[in-house]
Design a protein around this motif. Structure first.
Motif, PDB file in Angstrom:
ATOM      1  N   ASP A 145       0.671  -1.178   0.029  1.00 25.61           N
ATOM      2  CA  ASP A 145       0.050  -0.091  -0.214  1.00 25.61           C
ATOM      3  C   ASP A 145       0.931   1.156   0.072  1.00 25.61           C
ATOM      4  N   PHE A 146       0.841   1.746  -1.335  1.00 29.59           N
ATOM      5  CA  PHE A 146       1.896   3.160  -1.121  1.00 29.59           C
ATOM      6  C   PHE A 146       1.147   4.053  -0.628  1.00 29.59           C
ATOM      7  N   ASN A 147      -0.046   4.323  -0.659  1.00 29.16           N
ATOM      8  CA  ASN A 147      -0.793   5.417   0.002  1.00 29.16           C
ATOM      9  C   ASN A 147      -0.418   5.389   1.783  1.00 29.16           C
ATOM     10  N   LYS A 148      -0.479   4.381   2.139  1.00 24.19           N
ATOM     11  CA  LYS A 148      -0.179   3.991   3.619  1.00 24.19           C
ATOM     12  C   LYS A 148       1.446   4.417   4.004  1.00 24.19           C
ATOM     13  N   LEU A 149       2.273   4.030   2.682  1.00 26.26           N
ATOM     14  CA  LEU A 149       3.627   4.434   3.223  1.00 26.26           C
ATOM     15  C   LEU A 149       3.919   5.874   3.002  1.00 26.26           C
ATOM     16  N   ILE A 150       3.215   6.643   2.193  1.00 26.53           N
ATOM     17  CA  ILE A 150       3.261   8.024   2.474  1.00 26.53           C
ATOM     18  C   ILE A 150       2.802   8.794   3.568  1.00 26.53           C
ATOM     19  N   GLU A 151       2.034   8.051   4.343  1.00 25.78           N
ATOM     20  CA  GLU A 151       1.439   8.528   5.518  1.00 25.78           C
ATOM     21  C   GLU A 151       2.340   7.851   6.892  1.00 25.78           C
ATOM     22  N   GLY A 152       3.375   7.134   6.612  1.00 24.07           N
ATOM     23  CA  GLY A 152       4.273   6.572   7.416  1.00 24.07           C
ATOM     24  C   GLY A 152       4.013   5.298   8.057  1.00 24.07           C
ATOM     25  N   GLN A 153       3.135   4.762   7.445  1.00 27.58           N
ATOM     26  CA  GLN A 153       2.670   3.308   7.956  1.00 27.58           C
ATOM     27  C   GLN A 153       3.191   2.441   6.664  1.00 27.58           C
ATOM     28  N   LEU A 154       3.845   1.143   7.152  1.00 27.45           N
ATOM     29  CA  LEU A 154       4.473   0.198   6.326  1.00 27.45           C
ATOM     30  C   LEU A 154       3.801  -1.034   6.112  1.00 27.45           C
ATOM     31  N   PHE A 155       3.385  -1.237   5.031  1.00 22.33           N
ATOM     32  CA  PHE A 155       2.497  -2.638   4.669  1.00 22.33           C
ATOM     33  C   PHE A 155       3.176  -3.438   3.676  1.00 22.33           C
ATOM     34  N   PHE A 156       3.824  -4.508   3.973  1.00 22.68           N
ATOM     35  CA  PHE A 156       4.762  -5.441   3.192  1.00 22.68           C
ATOM     36  C   PHE A 156       4.015  -6.783   2.771  1.00 22.68           C
ATOM     37  N   GLY A 157       4.546  -7.391   1.976  1.00 24.67           N
ATOM     38  CA  GLY A 157       4.018  -8.743   1.741  1.00 24.67           C
ATOM     39  C   GLY A 157       5.068  -9.773   2.148  1.00 24.67           C
ATOM     40  N   SER A 158       5.438 -10.517   1.146  1.00 25.18           N
ATOM     41  CA  SER A 158       6.599 -11.492   1.453  1.00 25.18           C
ATOM     42  C   SER A 158       7.898 -10.828   1.539  1.00 25.18           C
ATOM     43  N   THR A 159       8.648 -11.031   2.436  1.00 24.94           N
ATOM     44  CA  THR A 159       9.803 -10.457   2.886  1.00 24.94           C
ATOM     45  C   THR A 159      11.063 -11.312   3.187  1.00 24.94           C
ATOM     46  N   GLU A 160      12.138 -11.402   2.559  1.00 22.60           N
ATOM     47  CA  GLU A 160      13.177 -12.024   3.013  1.00 22.60           C
ATOM     48  C   GLU A 160      14.268 -11.084   3.551  1.00 22.60           C
ATOM     49  N   LEU A 161      14.799 -11.471   4.743  1.00 21.33           N
ATOM     50  CA  LEU A 161      15.830 -10.788   5.580  1.00 21.33           C
ATOM     51  C   LEU A 161      16.911 -11.810   5.556  1.00 21.33           C
ATOM     52  N   GLU A 162      18.152 -11.539   4.990  1.00 19.36           N
ATOM     53  CA  GLU A 162      19.032 -12.122   4.823  1.00 19.36           C
ATOM     54  C   GLU A 162      20.355 -11.714   5.709  1.00 19.36           C
ATOM     55  N   ASN A 163      21.314 -12.304   6.632  1.00 18.51           N
ATOM     56  CA  ASN A 163      22.328 -11.914   7.188  1.00 18.51           C
ATOM     57  C   ASN A 163      21.774 -10.831   8.161  1.00 18.51           C
ATOM     58  N   LEU A 164      20.539 -11.114   8.823  1.00 18.61           N
ATOM     59  CA  LEU A 164      20.102 -10.180   9.858  1.00 18.61           C
ATOM     60  C   LEU A 164      20.774 -10.210  11.137  1.00 18.61           C
ATOM     61  N   ASP A 165      21.238  -9.363  11.445  1.00 18.93           N
ATOM     62  CA  ASP A 165      21.760  -9.077  12.948  1.00 18.93           C
ATOM     63  C   ASP A 165      20.860  -7.891  13.789  1.00 18.93           C
ATOM     64  N   PHE A 166      20.348  -8.780  14.919  1.00 20.45           N
ATOM     65  CA  PHE A 166      19.588  -8.140  15.865  1.00 20.45           C
ATOM     66  C   PHE A 166      20.452  -8.224  17.428  1.00 20.45           C
ATOM     67  N   HIS A 167      20.687  -6.937  17.653  1.00 21.35           N
ATOM     68  CA  HIS A 167      21.693  -6.855  19.019  1.00 21.35           C
ATOM     69  C   HIS A 167      21.026  -5.927  19.993  1.00 21.35           C
ATOM     70  N   ILE A 168      20.618  -6.481  21.139  1.00 19.02           N
ATOM     71  CA  ILE A 168      20.292  -5.507  22.324  1.00 19.02           C
ATOM     72  C   ILE A 168      21.589  -5.406  23.062  1.00 19.02           C
ATOM     73  N   ARG A 169      21.903  -4.011  23.092  1.00 19.14           N
ATOM     74  CA  ARG A 169      23.119  -3.788  23.684  1.00 19.14           C
ATOM     75  C   ARG A 169      23.083  -2.657  24.388  1.00 19.14           C
ATOM     76  N   MET A 170      23.805  -2.775  25.801  1.00 16.24           N
ATOM     77  CA  MET A 170      23.955  -1.417  26.624  1.00 16.24           C
ATOM     78  C   MET A 170      25.634  -1.127  26.443  1.00 16.24           C
ATOM     79  N   TYR A 171      25.819   0.098  26.242  1.00 14.33           N
ATOM     80  CA  TYR A 171      26.923   0.451  25.927  1.00 14.33           C
ATOM     81  C   TYR A 171      27.866   0.909  27.004  1.00 14.33           C
ATOM     82  N   LYS A 172      29.123   0.672  27.352  1.00 13.19           N
ATOM     83  CA  LYS A 172      29.752   1.013  28.597  1.00 13.19           C
ATOM     84  C   LYS A 172      29.352   2.679  29.019  1.00 13.19           C
ATOM     85  N   GLY A 173      28.964   2.697  30.183  1.00 11.98           N
ATOM     86  CA  GLY A 173      28.434   4.049  30.524  1.00 11.98           C
ATOM     87  C   GLY A 173      27.091   4.467  30.338  1.00 11.98           C
TER      88      GLY A 173
END
Length: 265
Positions: free
Chosen positions: A17-45
């Protein structure tokens, strides 16, 4: 430092939906995420993790579900990595999963709330524990993570049940000590070879059958209404308390209150 929460080596998708995309809402169909890195990190300090900061951006503080909306009908994750790291602790790594491969249906990110049906997921824990498949209905808010209808399969073990994790904002950085688990183990078949990855005092090549209500933090777990049996029809019924299970700097302690103990050899 680079305050990066996640990134993907390759992203392939289609926009519904490109109209929703313009409004800042993201609607996707089939999606592939390759070499996905997701890291919850607290940096020193720092006093907040990168996830805490990300949630604060998505949450507008108003009643409702937040100002950000993203939907993905179907997602494939290929060769991903996930970790929880706190650089302010002596042992900085709480969790690390590598070689994440799986599929999600109906992924929804609405403000700080996330939900998805995980139809398959495999990964390797950094200690050597391998999950061959996990299926569950996943949901996450600012204060909880819920795995409903959980079915988990490893090379030698299987578990069916549900897992709920409760925490206050900022607690994920102290995952093993502050995140409170509430686990319903409907039934489980556990291989001692795999349990030895976490506590190397079990005999080899044995199977334990478990039903229990597990609650507490990972370093202070209680098992109530517990039934443990083995292939020789030995049976233990009672309550167990495990302290310092993952804290290598302190001595592991096991306290029991048994209602029945029958050992068959």
């Amino acid at each position: 430092h680079k305050n990066v929460l996640g990134k993907a080596g390759r992203l392939h998708t289609n926009i519904l939906d490109f109209n929703k995309l313009i409004e800042g809402q993201l609607f996707f169909g089939s999606t592939e995420l390759e070499n996905l890195d997701f890291h919850i990190r607290m940096y020193k300090g720092d006093s907040l993790t990168n996830l805490d900061k990300f949630i604060a951006v998505l949450d507008d503080g108003q009643p409702g579900s937040g100002k950000f909306l993203m939907k993905i009908n179907h997602a494939e994750v290929i060769n991903g990595n996930f970790s929880i790291i706190n650089e302010n602790l002596k042992t900085i790594k709480s969790l690390e999963f590598k070689n994440l491969n799986g599929a999600l249906e109906n992924l929804l990110i609405q403000g700080p709330n996330i939900s998805a049906n995980i139809t398959k997921l495999s990964f390797n824990d950094y200690r050597g524990f391998v999950v061959e498949n996990m299926v569950t209905d996943f949901s996450m808010t600012k204060k909880s993570i819920y795995l409903e209808n959980l079915n988990l399969l490893t090379k030698e073990s299987a578990l069916k049940g549900s897992v709920k994790m409760n925490f206050n904002p900022g607690d994920l950085k102290y995952f093993v000590d502050k995140v409170k688990f509430n686990v319903n183990v409907e039934k489980a078949s556990l291989a001692t070879n795999e349990l030895n990855v976490f506590y190397n005092e079990f005999g080899k090549n044995k199977k334990l059958y478990l039903k229990s209500h597990v609650f507490g933090t990972l370093n202070n777990l209680k098992l109530a209404n517990t039934i443990i049996a083995d292939d020789l029809n030995s049976q233990i019924l009672g309550t167990f308390e495990l302290n310092n299970l993952l804290d290598k700097t302190k001595q592991f302690q096991l306290t029991t209150n048994l209602d029945r103990l029958f050992i068959s050899r």
